[in-house]
Structures are given as C-alpha cells and as structure tokens.
Scaffold this motif. Structure first.
Motif, PDB file in Angstrom:
ATOM      1  N   ALA A   1       1.112  -1.143  -0.046  1.00 26.99           N
ATOM      2  CA  ALA A   1       0.135  -0.137   0.110  1.00 26.99           C
ATOM      3  C   ALA A   1       0.861   1.224  -0.159  1.00 26.99           C
ATOM      4  CB  ALA A   1      -0.949  -0.074   1.219  1.00 26.99           C
ATOM      5  N   GLY A   2       1.744   1.120   0.830  1.00 28.93           N
ATOM      6  CA  GLY A   2       2.755   2.623   0.967  1.00 28.93           C
ATOM      7  C   GLY A   2       3.203   2.454  -0.441  1.00 28.93           C
TER       8      GLY A   2
ATOM      9  N   SER B   1       1.360   4.353  -3.012  1.00 29.16           N
ATOM     10  CA  SER B   1       0.856   5.622  -2.594  1.00 29.16           C
ATOM     11  C   SER B   1       1.714   6.588  -3.197  1.00 29.16           C
ATOM     12  CB  SER B   1       0.610   5.706  -1.080  1.00 29.16           C
ATOM     13  OG  SER B   1      -0.402   4.748  -0.760  1.00 29.16           O
ATOM     14  N   ASP B   2       1.030   8.010  -3.580  1.00 27.86           N
ATOM     15  CA  ASP B   2       1.822   9.044  -3.614  1.00 27.86           C
ATOM     16  C   ASP B   2       0.876  10.334  -3.580  1.00 27.86           C
ATOM     17  OD1 ASP B   2       0.130   8.961  -5.937  1.00 27.86           O
ATOM     18  OD2 ASP B   2       1.665   8.284  -7.322  1.00 27.86           O
ATOM     19  N   ASN B   3       1.134  11.592  -4.161  1.00 26.41           N
ATOM     20  CA  ASN B   3       0.419  12.480  -3.999  1.00 26.41           C
ATOM     21  C   ASN B   3      -1.022  12.729  -4.698  1.00 26.41           C
ATOM     22  OD1 ASN B   3       1.326  13.363  -6.360  1.00 26.41           O
ATOM     23  ND2 ASN B   3       1.859  15.340  -5.828  1.00 26.41           N
TER      24      ASN B   3
ATOM     25  N   ARG C   1      -2.626   9.261  -5.066  1.00 25.29           N
ATOM     26  CA  ARG C   1      -3.297   8.095  -4.691  1.00 25.29           C
ATOM     27  C   ARG C   1      -2.838   7.637  -3.430  1.00 25.29           C
ATOM     28  NH1 ARG C   1      -3.748   2.392  -8.035  1.00 25.29           N
ATOM     29  NH2 ARG C   1      -4.910   1.533  -6.326  1.00 25.29           N
ATOM     30  N   ASN C   2      -3.873   7.241  -2.441  1.00 21.28           N
ATOM     31  CA  ASN C   2      -3.631   7.030  -1.004  1.00 21.28           C
ATOM     32  C   ASN C   2      -4.335   5.629  -0.845  1.00 21.28           C
ATOM     33  OD1 ASN C   2      -3.554   6.802   1.721  1.00 21.28           O
ATOM     34  ND2 ASN C   2      -3.934   9.061   1.832  1.00 21.28           N
ATOM     35  N   GLU C   3      -3.382   4.510  -1.212  1.00 18.80           N
ATOM     36  CA  GLU C   3      -3.645   3.177  -1.083  1.00 18.80           C
ATOM     37  C   GLU C   3      -3.959   2.789   0.361  1.00 18.80           C
ATOM     38  OE1 GLU C   3      -4.626   1.554  -3.794  1.00 18.80           O
ATOM     39  OE2 GLU C   3      -4.972  -0.657  -2.719  1.00 18.80           O
ATOM     40  N   GLY C   4      -3.285   3.447   1.263  1.00 20.61           N
ATOM     41  CA  GLY C   4      -3.447   2.940   2.686  1.00 20.61           C
ATOM     42  C   GLY C   4      -4.774   3.495   3.035  1.00 20.61           C
ATOM     43  N   GLN C   5      -5.031   4.593   2.670  1.00 22.70           N
ATOM     44  CA  GLN C   5      -6.692   4.838   3.112  1.00 22.70           C
ATOM     45  C   GLN C   5      -7.468   4.207   2.797  1.00 22.70           C
ATOM     46  OE1 GLN C   5      -7.171   8.952   1.889  1.00 22.70           O
ATOM     47  NE2 GLN C   5      -8.869   9.299   2.800  1.00 22.70           N
TER      48      GLN C   5
ATOM     49  N   PRO D   1      -9.748   8.449  -1.215  1.00 19.82           N
ATOM     50  CA  PRO D   1      -8.212   8.557  -1.623  1.00 19.82           C
ATOM     51  C   PRO D   1      -8.042   9.415  -2.777  1.00 19.82           C
ATOM     52  CG  PRO D   1      -9.265   6.195  -2.377  1.00 19.82           C
ATOM     53  CD  PRO D   1     -10.425   7.086  -1.783  1.00 19.82           C
TER      54      PRO D   1
ATOM     55  N   GLN E   1      -6.382   8.194 -12.378  1.00 16.35           N
ATOM     56  CA  GLN E   1      -6.269   7.060 -12.883  1.00 16.35           C
ATOM     57  C   GLN E   1      -6.281   6.708 -14.131  1.00 16.35           C
ATOM     58  OE1 GLN E   1      -9.833   6.275 -10.235  1.00 16.35           O
ATOM     59  NE2 GLN E   1      -8.816   4.462  -9.836  1.00 16.35           N
TER      60      GLN E   1
END
Ligand code: MBD
Ligand code: FE
Length: 297
Positions: free
Chosen positions: A66-67, A70-72, A74-78, A113, A173
């Motif tokens: 997930a980390g 993720s970038d600015n 896309r927030n996969e942790g969320q 996200p 996306q």
C-alpha cells in the motif's frame, strides 16, 4: 483446558502490560492512551486468531505494498482502511455528535483517496467536464452555502468538487482524461451561491490493482461504490465540511464497498427546469456549515 494445551500461554497479559509500560514520561497523555489501547487490542487480536508468523508477514507486506503504491495522487493506505469501514467509523466519531446536535447541519462523509490539494479555482457556471464521455449525462449543479445558526449566506466560501468519469476512473487513474478533469474549486458569490456543470455520477469500482482490491477479493466482496460526487466546503470562521452526495436511484446505495452512505446525503437529479443546451439534468444542493467554536462574527 490445562496449562499445557493452552495455545498461547507464553506471552499473556503481563507481556502486554510490559510493552505498554515501556512508554516514557515524555509521551503525551493522548499518545499514551491511543498507543496503550492499540497495543492491547492488537495483542489480543493476535491471540484470538492465533496469528501465525506467515499470516503476520502477509499483513506486513500488504501494508508495504500500500505504501509503495501511494503518492500525492493516490492513497492506498486510506483505501485499505475504507474497505474495512475504518474511515467511515472515524468520520462518524469525529463529526456525528455535531450533526446530531445541530439541526440542519450538512452531514459529513469520508474524504476517500482521490482528493487533490492542487485543484484549480474555476468560475461559477462553468463545467468541470473537459473530456465528456459519450455516455455521460450533464448536470447543472448549484446551491447556496449558509450559516446553520441563522441561515445567512456565506460569501467567498470554497466548494471543492471531484468525481469519477463514466468509465469508473478518476482523472489521475486515467491517462485519457486531462489533468484535473472532473474537479474544480468554486467560490461562492455575495449570496453564498455556487454553480457548475458536472456529470451525473455513475457506480464505480474501487481500484483493484492494489492491496485493497486484493483484500476485497480474498474476502469475496464486490468492489462497487454507489454513484457519488465528492464535496469539500470551507468558509473562514466555519468548520470545514467533507462530504459526498449519492444518487438516490443507484442500485449500489445499500451496499457501498466503503460503507459511506448516509440517508441525509441522498439526492435526486431532476430534469433541467429551463432550456439549457449544456445540461439535461439539474441538482440544487444547499450546504450549511457551523461556526468554529470561539470564532468571531
Ligand atoms: C472512492 O472513489 C471513494 O470515494 C472512496 C471513499 C473510496 C474509494 C474510492
Ligand atoms: Fe470517490
């Protein structure tokens, strides 16, 4: 059960207490409270399911995956939190007391996200749809932002809107959509009014290319979110509102994959009341905000 056939008799309550008590005196009271509870619950969780080393490592790798994704934009942790209902729960804990105690206050919903911090300000009455798909239905969406206490209009409030296209993809996306397509920030006029053209939202599968999608598959769950439009509304001296509105006709309303639907946030898209070549549908959506405690008039 006897002492010897108890599965995890080794590291019990004393062990957990020892981990909690290893926090030093410089920890803030809130940090101590949160971490003590987290450690206790996560230890108890591991004991309850008798978590194996392989299962634990699979979880660690899921978090790392997930980390890495993720970038600015896309927030996969969320998104992982979303599919297990955690963001909706936290939203409820944070905002529901105010919504229940203040009649008429617009209800909140989770951020999700795909919000971007660098969305351009656009003029009222303009469109956020730059690559309108052939199957897209245009909506003229407009409304007034007011103070929930006295109904007075709030001028210069910002209404930040974002939505996915009919192919189920947010602009970041989808390389076929131009940058910041289907997003915009609008400032309310002297009467607190905002307006723009957007798409009638369509049901949308949450991204399946990462750990959140993998987790849904492993839990044998569907991936759809009901048709929604995201809004973030800010006015100086007022508590900011993050919310989503949902098409009341959408079949996925009762089974949102991220558990964000509230009755108060369902809306009806109606035929445009005046002749308008730019939109066949219309939605009036008024928003009330509450003052920040202690804010001056
Ligand atoms: C979305 O579009 C969304 O709004 C949320 C909350 C989670 C996943 C995808
Ligand atoms: Fe969304």
């Amino acid at each position: 059960m006897t002492q010897t056939d108890r599965p995890s008799d080794g590291l019990g309550a004393d062990f957990t207490r020892n981990v909690v008590e290893s926090m030093g005196p410089k920890t803030s009271p809130r940090m101590r409270e949160v971490m003590a509870a987290l450690i206790k619950h996560i230890h108890d969780f591991a004991r309850e399911v008798q978590l194996t080393a392989d299962e634990w490592m699979a979880g660690v790798q899921m978090i790392n995956w997930a980390g890495q994704m993720s970038d600015n934009k896309r927030n996969e942790g969320q998104l992982l939190c979303d599919v297990i209902g955690l963001e909706s729960l936290v939203d409820d804990i944070t905002f529901s007391a105010a919504t229940k105690s203040t009649n008429g206050l617009t209800a909140s919903a989770i951020l999700g996200p795909f919000w971007r911090s660098d969305t351009p300000v656009r003029d009222n009455g303009t469109s956020i749809s730059f690559d309108t798909p052939a199957d897209g239905q245009m909506v003229y969406m407009h409304g007034q932002v007011t103070d929930v206490a006295d109904g007075k209009p709030l001028a210069n409030a910002t209404v930040d809107v974002w939505q996915a296209s009919t192919n189920g993809l947010y602009e970041q996306q989808d390389e076929k959509q131009q940058d910041h397509n289907l997003r915009g920030v609008f400032k309310t006029d002297a009467e607190g009014r905002y307006s723009y053209y957007c798409l009638r939202p369509t049901p949308y599968p949450i991204p399946q290319d990462g750990p959140a999608g993998k987790l849904l598959e492993l839990m044998d769950r569907h991936v759809f979110r009901p048709a929604h439009i995201h809004l973030m509304v800010c006015a100086s001296g007022f508590k900011s509102l993050t919310t989503q509105i949902f098409d009341e006709d959408c079949p996925y309303l009762a089974k949102d994959s991220v558990f964000a639907v509230k009755d108060d946030l369902k809306v009806r898209f109606v035929p445009r009341s005046v002749e308008d070549p730019k939109a066949e549908l219309e939605l009036e959506y008024n928003i009330s905000l509450a003052k920040t405690p202690g804010a001056l008039d």
